[in-house]
Design an enzyme around this catalytic site. Structure first.
Site, PDB file in Angstrom:
ATOM      1  N   ASP A  35      48.757  22.751  49.746  1.00 20.77           N
ATOM      2  CA  ASP A  35      47.782  23.023  48.674  1.00 20.77           C
ATOM      3  C   ASP A  35      47.367  21.713  48.021  1.00 20.77           C
ATOM      4  O   ASP A  35      48.122  20.744  48.046  1.00 20.77           O
ATOM      5  CB  ASP A  35      48.412  23.892  47.574  1.00 20.77           C
TER       6      ASP A  35
HETATM    7  N1  URA Z   1      53.966  26.558  49.966  1.00 19.25           N
HETATM    8  C1  URA Z   1      53.044  26.513  48.973  1.00 19.25           C
HETATM    9  O1  URA Z   1      53.038  27.392  48.122  1.00 19.25           O
HETATM   10  N2  URA Z   1      52.182  25.507  48.952  1.00 19.25           N
HETATM   11  C2  URA Z   1      52.184  24.505  49.837  1.00 19.25           C
HETATM   12  O2  URA Z   1      51.364  23.594  49.750  1.00 19.25           O
HETATM   13  C3  URA Z   1      53.132  24.554  50.865  1.00 19.25           C
HETATM   14  C4  URA Z   1      54.009  25.594  50.908  1.00 19.25           C
END
Ligand code: URA
Length: 256
Positions: free
Chosen positions: A113
């Site tokens: 993310d």
């Molecule tokens: N899990 C998440 O919630 N976000 C990420 O970026 C990676 C794993």
């Protein structure tokens, strides 16, 4: 045909030197690999003193080809928060590909993310990328998550055993408490925003999320925004983690 003369065939570099250079440990350790019969050259068990040309001879350790195709590159990047994992962003935010060399063109393996920090691999090796990112291949990804509040033992147990999300129950995860409100969580499914959704589901939204390991790859000295190339032995380790798949040997497929 390599176009080399018989004289050149007899030359080349000592096998232990080549193995050491591509990341199999000290020359002494590589001599032991050879003495133990774990190294083959063009299909035959190599003897100590063997010379090879890595560009032409097919060298394998434990049956896994050493080296990767010319033209394939593998970078380990420590993604800072605020950088997107796509190749380009309509909103004009910085992207992970802008943090590594522009040529050859690479793409991220899986996603983080925009707010998530930590390790991500970029490569032009499409097969390895697919193998690593594929949820069914079960490559472990480890995260440090700073949470709102302090999860109870019951919440930790729920994270470990499986949490009901809108896209189904999560697989068992490894979870440990690092300090009050901070957990280390290891998953292998890679669903969208999985760690954030799991933690939210047990009542502790994530305040900060950092990926600290991808399969065998970890690097605590890599600063946010920095990258380094993976050593060939690391590429092999990653390939092994993705269901024992090895990167292509010479001539198997073109670089992307
Ligand atoms: N899990 C998440 O919630 N976000 C990420 O970026 C990676 C794993």
């Amino acid at each position: 045909m390599t176009g080399r003369s018989a004289g050149e065939e007899a030359d080349g570099e000592r096998l232990q030197k080549v193995l050491a250079r591509v990341g199999f440990g000290s020359r002494r350790a590589c001599e032991e690999l050879i003495a133990d019969g774990r190294v083959t050259v063009n299909g035959e068990v190599a003897q100590l003193g063997r010379r090879v040309d890595i560009a032409h001879d097919r060298v394998e350790v434990d049956g896994v080809p050493v080296g990767v195709l010319p033209g394939l590159v593998y970078y380990l990047l420590n993604k800072p928060a605020g950088v997107v994992t796509t190749a380009s962003d309509p909103e004009g935010r910085p992207t992970v590909v802008e943090l590594v060399p522009a040529a050859p063109r690479v793409f991220p393996v899986g996603r983080l993310d925009v707010a998530t920090e930590g390790l991500i691999v970029l490569t032009n090796d499409g097969e390895l990328a697919q193998a690593v990112a594929h949820p069914s291949h079960g490559v472990e990804k480890e995260y440090l998550a700073e949470l709102r509040g302090r999860p109870s033992p019951a919440a930790i147990r729920a994270l470990r055993e499986g949490v009901v999300l809108e896209d189904g129950v999560t697989s068992p995860a490894k979870v440990s408490t690092v300090s009050p409100g901070v957990i280390r969580i290891t998953i292998h499914e890679g669903r969208n925003r999985q760690v954030r959704r799991m933690c939210e589901a047990v009542g502790h939204p994530v305040l900060r999320l950092v990926r600290t390991r991808i399969g065998p790859l970890a690097d605590r000295s890599l600063r946010p925004g920095s990258w380094r190339p993976l050593a060939p032995a690391e590429v092999l380790g990653l390939a092994r983690a993705a269901q024992g798949r090895a990167p292509a040997a010479k001539g198997e497929r073109p670089a992307q």
